[in-house]
Design an enzyme around this catalytic site. Structure first.
Site, PDB file in Angstrom:
ATOM      1  CD  GLU A   1     -25.010 -51.130  23.192  1.00 40.75           C
ATOM      2  OE1 GLU A   1     -25.833 -50.197  23.125  1.00 40.75           O
ATOM      3  OE2 GLU A   1     -25.121 -52.094  23.973  1.00 40.75           O
TER       4      GLU A   1
ATOM      5  CD  GLU B   1     -30.359 -48.310  29.838  1.00 39.02           C
ATOM      6  OE1 GLU B   1     -30.549 -47.202  29.314  1.00 39.02           O
ATOM      7  OE2 GLU B   1     -30.972 -49.334  29.488  1.00 39.02           O
TER       8      GLU B   1
HETATM    9  O1  AHR Z   1     -28.858 -47.524  22.781  1.00 35.61           O
HETATM   10  C1  AHR Z   1     -29.395 -48.805  22.799  1.00 35.61           C
HETATM   11  C2  AHR Z   1     -29.612 -49.318  24.209  1.00 35.61           C
HETATM   12  O2  AHR Z   1     -30.484 -48.471  24.895  1.00 35.61           O
HETATM   13  C3  AHR Z   1     -28.399 -49.346  25.082  1.00 35.61           C
HETATM   14  O3  AHR Z   1     -27.652 -50.475  24.919  1.00 35.61           O
HETATM   15  C4  AHR Z   1     -28.973 -49.313  26.451  1.00 35.61           C
HETATM   16  O4  AHR Z   1     -28.103 -48.720  27.376  1.00 35.61           O
HETATM   17  C5  AHR Z   1     -30.265 -48.569  26.283  1.00 35.61           C
HETATM   18  O5  AHR Z   1     -31.309 -49.252  26.833  1.00 35.61           O
END
Ligand code: AHR
Length: 842
Positions: free
Chosen positions: A240, A569
């Site tokens: 990410e 999520e």
């Molecule tokens: O891993 C960091 C964050 O944690 C991600 O962006 C999210 O999906 C989760 O809350």
């Protein structure tokens, strides 16, 4: 300071999650209410449901009970039985004036205000047992609410009462319920206490917990004939763009704000110095301003207009790291009217003016034209600058100024920083999930990540605000992600938004705010088409509409996409279900071979988890993405989490997990808890298809979220103990799990569960791989019954990770051990040992 303040704001989600998590440590600090076994049990009692003003209603719905309606006892100390899900963590998610009332058709409803103003908006949910709560719904207009509910919320039908507990006056709803409900709620609280005690256990406290413990003898006997097939893609990575993972990180571009597209709104106005000129400065009398008339591309509206004579300088991301004798591709778009001094000098220099290389060229076109040259650093410098020296210019426009190392991962143009990409590749990940995380579904629907904005020529891509509080150039876009996956032999697992944004979203123009508003129904067809286009772009023939775009970028062959995540999520609301179902059905219909990965919320339990799985069952979703960041104690005490999963339901992708301790350090202690859990994932590799630690990368000084697997700066890459755990499991994966019978010299469950193990077979070379984790403060004498394996006589490779629990630098060591010496292994306290033994095919 500005940055610190901003970072705090940007991280409110992370902080709030952390607070929720660590507040368990004090919520339960007072003893459980113990109801006396001597009272004669009544048929019914009073239940009082209320929210405190404390923390502006964010403490959720609390309960007290009473036999006579006068003397009240709290059930738990500030244990919330349901919390508001509306809006941002930290600043919103408020429950004000909750009211409970019987629900049509059975059970109980709860409605509350989301803000102190009397006229809503309102939230609504329901329960049948007072501790499992359904999805939450939100209403802006009073008319949207059931009439009776409006009056209830407004107090006219059901008066809220005021009671007092320990002198504190509380306002809420008094209900008469059966005594069994009160008993269950008290039991629920007691159980929560017990779990909290276990899950907060830390290895650093083992001296007390295991005082006097003797080394443990364990014998492992593999049940050779009972092996089962397990996933061949269990360990992968989650990428990410958080913590500057992409721009300034994995994406090798060295120029910051190369397209002059940074905006105040990237940081929501919190940093006045974050704008189109960030990272750029002007020396001399030259004028430098940002213009937007007739840009190189409508998606890149801004460019630099220079006049007079001066030096335009870019500082990169806190300096540009250059290596002696390495070559760097310099390119930019320019247009201008040249005055007398036609030459434009372009150079890389140290910050104190030493020139590392310099070239000249003439911007000879009045229309936008791409200019390119190569600069070679004559010395290594960790914080150089790029300079454009111009003289006597009437007008010079510059845009998309790029300085790119030729030495990228696999030499790819517009590619990845070599050392970081190599560190990721060295994990041997079987898949890469991207682009998030929350980044995938964004902060509000306007911030959803649209894959098609990230492909094509760089000047046509659509840069956007990064919801983690900075800017995405999307120079690292879908083409580069897929290319990287192909380069490292990993499956690409793109995740698209399920038509709803992140559950931490703010309002962003919709009366009901972020998560609760989905993409409007009239726009859903276009959105679904965009998702289908992605599959065509990845897999379609080079002559198909989207296959052509891929081919034009340099990849005529398909990328062979097999998996696609829909949602991350998310809050599982009706708004979510409606949109997820539409996207899911469309993919199933057009591309039945693509495996859709659904989502079960951000926790291992609770409404989103339960409701997410209900949708999976209803639609037969093949794989479900689960997330949980928990304490090391949670991971140790929940190694049986998937043992209980129904094998007839969806498979699991544990898409985000990590063990967190106070301070969020990446220590050996957390890494070993993760290692123990990974052996349990292997044992359940028939249902757990994939797992990825999160997050992956974090740049020093720009970290919004800890812990991470890899920390880096412009020159160095630092690997954590958790990284080595992932690497040891990633490199020693197998596709056949061999069950094991274990016998122990100590009968205590507390001791036994701290010795974790798994045996798998790797069909690639027939190796038998034994993984053993010792999370005890004493050595474990492990006896391995290996006779029934058809082992080669070649030595085994034994890798071991051990050290001080607090170590953040522990690294595995590897040695070769003759097979005949493998039978008895001594596992040091706090260690992971992996033995890879060559065997013959049977
Ligand atoms: O891993 C960091 C964050 O944690 C991600 O962006 C999210 O999906 C989760 O809350």
């Amino acid at each position: 300071m500005e940055r610190a303040i901003f970072t705090l704001r940007a991280c409110s989600f992370f902080l709030a999650k952390a607070i929720c998590f660590f507040c368990l440590f004090w919520i339960f600090s007072t003893p459980a209410y113990a109801y006396s076994s001597t009272i004669s049990e009544p048929d019914s009692a009073y239940l009082f449901a209320y929210a405190k003003d404390k923390n502006a209603g964010r403490e959720g719905l609390l309960y007290a009970w009473s036999l006579d309606g006068k003397q009240w006892d709290a059930i738990g100390t500030e244990l919330a039985f349901v919390k508001s899900d509306y809006g941002r963590w930290g600043s919103e998610k408020r429950m004000i004036n909750p009211v409970l009332f019987p629900r049509n058709g059975g059970g109980w409803s709860c409605a509350w205000q989301l803000s102190p103003e009397n006229n809503g908006p309102y939230a609504y949910t329901f329960t049948t047992d007072f501790f499992n709560w359904g999805r939450q719904d939100y209403y802006v207009e009073l008319n949207d609410l059931d009439k009776s509910m409006v009056s209830l919320v407004n107090n006219s039908l059901l008066d809220r009462e005021i009671i007092s507990i320990n002198g504190e006056s509380l306002r809420g709803t008094k209900l008469k319920v059966t005594w069994s409900i009160i008993k269950e709620l008290i039991k629920h609280y007691d159980l929560a206490l017990l779990k909290q005690k276990q899950w907060s256990e830390r290895s650093v406290d083992d001296d007390v917990r295991f005082a006097g413990l003797k080394p443990l003898d364990v014998k492992l006997t593999p049940k050779i004939g009972q092996s089962k097939s397990i996933s061949d893609m269990l360990v992968g990575v989650f990428f990410e763009d958080i913590n500057y993972a992409a721009d300034g990180g994995l994406y090798a571009e060295l120029i910051q704000n190369r397209d002059f597209e940074y905006k105040l709104s990237d940081k929501q106005g919190h940093d006045k110095n974050w704008n189109e000129k960030t990272a750029w400065s002007m020396d001399g009398s030259g004028q430098f301003h940002i213009d937007s008339i007739n840009p190189i591309h409508p998606n890149n509206k801004h460019y630099a207009r220079l006049q007079g004579a001066g030096i335009l300088r870019n500082i990169g991301y806190d300096g540009i790291a250059l290596h002696k004798n390495e070559r760097y591709d310099l390119s930019f778009f320019g247009r201008g009217t040249a005055g007398k001094g036609r030459q434009l000098k372009i150079r890389i220099s140290t910050q104190d003016g030493k020139i590392l290389d310099e070239k000249s060229l003439v911007v000879d076109s009045k229309n936008w034209k791409k200019y390119q040259l190569v600069l070679t650093a004559n010395a290594t410098c960790k914080d150089a600058v790029l300079e454009f020296v111009f003289t006597d210019r009437q007008q010079l426009d510059l845009d998309l100024i790029s300085l790119f190392p030729q030495n990228t991962f696999k030499g790819r143009k517009n590619g990845l920083r070599k050392d970081l990409a190599e560190a990721i590749a060295a994990l041997n990940p079987r898949f890469v999930r991207f682009p998030g995380g929350c980044l995938a579904h964004g902060d509000g629907i306007d911030n959803i990540y649209h894959w098609s904005n990230t492909v094509g020529p760089l000047e046509s891509r659509v840069p956007q605000r990064n919801m983690w509080g900075y800017h995405q150039t999307v120079g690292l876009g879908y083409y580069e992600y897929f290319q990287f996956c192909e380069d490292i032999g990993a499956y690409a697992v793109p995740v698209v938004a399920a038509g709803v944004p992140c559950q931490n979203s703010g309002a962003h123009g919709h009366p009901l705010g972020g998560q609760q508003c989905g993409i409007p129904m009239e726009d859903m067809d276009d959105y679904i088409q965009e998702v289908l286009n992605l599959i065509e772009w990845a897999n379609g023939d080079k002559n198909s509409t989207w296959g052509k775009v891929r081919a034009a970028a340099g990849h005529p062959e398909p990328f062979h996409l097999k998996y696609i995540g829909v949602g991350n999520e998310d809050l599982i609301s009706n708004v979510f279900e409606e949109r997820f179902t539409m996207i899911y059905n469309a993919i199933r219909e057009k591309y039945p071979d693509i495996q859709v990965i659904g989502t079960a919320g951000p926790f291992f339990e609770g409404t989103d988890y339960v409701e997410g799985w209900k949708i999976a069952d209803k639609l037969s979703v093949p794989i479900m993405d689960e997330h949980y960041y928990q304490t090391p104690g949670w991971f140790i005490h929940n190694q049986d989490f998937y043992d209980k999963y129904d094998r007839n339901k969806a498979q699991v992708y544990l898409g985000e997990y990590a063990a967190h301790i106070e301070g969020r350090a990446s220590t050996l202690e957390v890494a070993l808890a993760e290692a123990a859990y990974l052996t349990a994932l292997e044992r359940n590799g028939d249902i757990v298809k994939m797992a990825s630690y999160a997050p992956l990368l974090a740049k020093d000084g720009y970290t919004q979220w800890r812990p991470d697997l890899i920390y880096f700066n412009n020159t160095d890459v630092n690997l954590t103990p958790s990284y080595y755990v992932q690497q040891l499991f990633g490199r020693n994966n197998g596709t056949e799990y061999v069950p094991v019978e274990a016998s122990y010299s100590n009968a205590a469950v507390e001791v036994q569960k701290r010795v974790a193990f798994s045996i798998v077979k790797d069909p690639k070379d027939q190796s038998i791989i034994i993984k053993m984790v010792n999370v005890l403060p004493v050595a474990v004498n492990m006896e391995l019954e290996l006779a029934k394996f058809n082992l080669e006589t070649e030595p085994a490779v034994v890798a071991q990770l051990t050290g001080e629990l607090k170590s953040t630098t522990a690294k595995p060591e590897q040695k070769s051990v003759p097979v005949e010496k493998l039978k008895n292994q001594q596992l040091p306290p706090y260690s992971l040992t992996i033995i890879r033994i060559p065997s013959r095919a049977k």
